[in-house]
Design a protein around this motif. Structure first.
Motif, PDB file in Angstrom:
ATOM      1  N   HIS A 107      15.112   0.918  48.129  1.00  0.00           N
ATOM      2  CA  HIS A 107      16.087   0.498  47.073  1.00  0.00           C
ATOM      3  C   HIS A 107      17.279   0.272  47.750  1.00  0.00           C
ATOM      4  N   SER A 108      17.572   0.825  48.938  1.00  0.00           N
ATOM      5  CA  SER A 108      18.846   0.761  49.802  1.00  0.00           C
ATOM      6  C   SER A 108      18.974  -0.931  50.199  1.00  0.00           C
ATOM      7  N   TYR A 109      17.795  -1.147  50.512  1.00  0.00           N
ATOM      8  CA  TYR A 109      17.771  -2.767  51.016  1.00  0.00           C
ATOM      9  C   TYR A 109      17.960  -3.599  49.696  1.00  0.00           C
ATOM     10  N   VAL A 110      17.379  -3.238  48.482  1.00  0.00           N
ATOM     11  CA  VAL A 110      17.692  -4.179  47.290  1.00  0.00           C
ATOM     12  C   VAL A 110      19.214  -4.177  46.916  1.00  0.00           C
ATOM     13  N   LEU A 111      19.881  -2.961  47.116  1.00  0.00           N
ATOM     14  CA  LEU A 111      21.397  -2.635  46.528  1.00  0.00           C
ATOM     15  C   LEU A 111      22.029  -3.462  47.695  1.00  0.00           C
ATOM     16  N   ALA A 112      21.724  -3.740  49.177  1.00  0.00           N
ATOM     17  CA  ALA A 112      22.257  -4.393  49.955  1.00  0.00           C
ATOM     18  C   ALA A 112      22.163  -6.063  49.968  1.00  0.00           C
TER      19      ALA A 112
END
Length: 327
Positions: A107-112
């Protein structure tokens, strides 16, 4: 549907087969993202991971850890603020534990990646990352409930862009299941650090203050739902802006929002085409959206021959992505 595939001819069966192969290739690429991020390896040869994205992911995980530790400290001190910051090694240890959870990491990757795409669209197409024409229209709606919801969404989107520039991730913005997963990581880390674990009440205080519906993703989903049949207008990226576009695509194609964001990456063209078709767009409309997102990729005209429910079924069988890597 690679960048070299420019033909718009061919029978239905061969195109569906090609889409399946491209989707499987995209799945393999996505499965490699979490391990790379877990080791914080910035590799220019990895098409889905760049230095900028890795830096943002690291910053967001550190910010999550600091928020949790601050809540723990506040419970011990009996105050909502003040006191010295936690030692760097304690923050790093908790951030590493969070990174070991591939759902949190994904999820962190998707936001970034979403913020990176928004910046790219702003540079290339002058697409405002906060206030899009459609959102502006919704704010001016004659229906007070929609206008109020649109204003709240605008404020949330502005906070998201600011947070991404700071490489932050507020706990309140996490999806509900992920919020609970982060709390579990926190509890586990606290038990290892302290025999008694978390101070009594720290966990309950955070849970009571959490409201998924007030998060950016929650507000976007509510706004798309309130638009009813008009949500199709949000599939015009240039008019809707990336944030509202991704939420509408997720809703209309019946997939998680994170998967809709992932589909916008250049290596996931088959996923994006199938998502558009699952949402009901015809070949001409799909082609228009690709011209803005990925102008180097041509979409076969016969994509429109794939029924929306068939496209949705193909997507559902995909081993879909970084966020769903636990499945």
């Amino acid at each position: 549907m690679a960048q070299t595939a420019t033909s718009t001819s061919g029978d239905f069966t061969s195109v569906e087969s090609l889409l399946r192969e491209e989707l499987a290739s995209g799945d393999r690429s996505l499965r490699g993202v979490a391990p790379v991020l877990a080791h914080m390896l910035a590799s220019s040869g990895h098409t889905l991971v760049s230095d900028a994205v890795v830096a943002r992911v690291r910053g967001m995980l550190d910010h999550l850890a600091r928020q949790l530790l601050a809540a723990e400290r506040a419970e011990v001190l009996g105050t909502a603020a003040g006191g010295p910051a936690e030692p760097a090694d304690v923050v790093d240890a908790l951030a590493e534990r969070l990174a070991a959870n591939h759902v949190v990491l994904g999820h962190s990757y998707v936001l970034a990646m979403e913020s990176h795409l928004a910046e790219r669209l702003e540079r290339r197409a002058s697409l405002d990352p906060v206030l899009s024409p459609l959102l502006q229209e919704l704010i001016a709606s004659e229906k007070p409930a929609i206008a109020e919801l649109a204003m709240a969404t605008l404020a949330a989107q502005s906070r998201f862009i600011q947070s991404q520039r700071r490489m932050d991730m507020p706990l309140a913005e996490l999806p509900a299941e992920l919020f609970l997963g982060v709390l579990e990581c926190w509890e586990s880390a606290a038990r290892e650090r302290e025999r008694g674990g978390l101070p009594r009440g720290a966990l309950d205080r955070l849970k009571r203050s959490y409201d998924e519906g007030a998060s950016r993703a929650g507000l976007l989903a509510r706004l798309v739902s309130a638009m009813g049949n008009g949500a199709l207008a949000a599939l015009e990226l240039e008019h809707a802006g990336l944030a509202l576009f991704a939420s509408a695509l997720a809703s209309l194609s019946r997939q998680p929002r994170d998967n809709a964001v992932i589909a916008c990456h250049q290596s996931q063209a088959a996923r994006l085409a199938l998502a558009f078709r699952a949402a009901g767009l015809d070949a001409a409309a799909i082609e228009r959206q690709f011209l803005l997102l990925e102008p180097g990729i041509s979409v076969p005209e016969v994509i429109g021959d794939i029924a929306p429910d068939r496209a949705q079924a193909i997507l559902a069988r995909s081993e879909a992505g970084v966020v769903d890597s636990e499945r």
